[in-house]
Scaffold this active site. Sequence first.
Site, short mmCIF file in Angstrom:
data_model
loop_
_atom_site.label_atom_id
_atom_site.label_comp_id
_atom_site.label_asym_id
_atom_site.label_seq_id
_atom_site.Cartn_x
_atom_site.Cartn_y
_atom_site.Cartn_z
N CYS A 63 0.87 -1.18 0.00
CA CYS A 63 0.00 0.00 0.00
C CYS A 63 0.91 1.23 0.00
O CYS A 63 2.12 1.09 -0.10
CB CYS A 63 -0.99 -0.01 1.16
SG CYS A 63 -0.30 0.19 2.81
N HIS A 96 14.71 -13.88 11.71
CA HIS A 96 14.49 -13.72 13.15
C HIS A 96 13.02 -13.81 13.56
O HIS A 96 12.74 -14.15 14.71
CB HIS A 96 15.03 -12.37 13.62
CG HIS A 96 16.52 -12.28 13.53
ND1 HIS A 96 17.22 -11.23 14.08
CD2 HIS A 96 17.46 -13.08 12.95
CE1 HIS A 96 18.51 -11.39 13.85
NE2 HIS A 96 18.68 -12.51 13.15
#
Length: 140
Positions: A63, A96
């Site tokens: 977006c 991670h």
Amino acid sequence: MKEIIYIASDHAGFDLKNQIINSYENFVDLGPASKDSVDYPDFAYDLVSKINSTIASKGILICGSGIGMAIAANRDKNIRAGLAFNPEIAMLMRQHNDANILVLPGRFMDVQEALKCVDNFLNSDFEGGRHEKRIYKLKK
């Protein structure tokens, strides 16, 4: 089993979405089909639904700022959507955080930087180890 990559945007991310699709094969385009104004949550929720119902899948949402899509996608407890503003962040969100959705800021990123983010997102693996207990806590 080949991984399925879903991609969606709002009107502000439409051009970048199409440039990304044209650079890769086999992305599943969930819309929109034009630059006409749309509500980004509708497209985020559709992509989240597809990921939740499809084994071996990831997603890309775009977006204007990336923030709205990230907020909408992360409302689901099974989703870990990260907003990447550079390729290193795209890699780290996979390594991670085991992110399953890459969110890009369509108004603030050129196509070359976006493609590097997509490459890093798709080609990085979750490291596990010390990160696993943190991911588990997100699912509560």
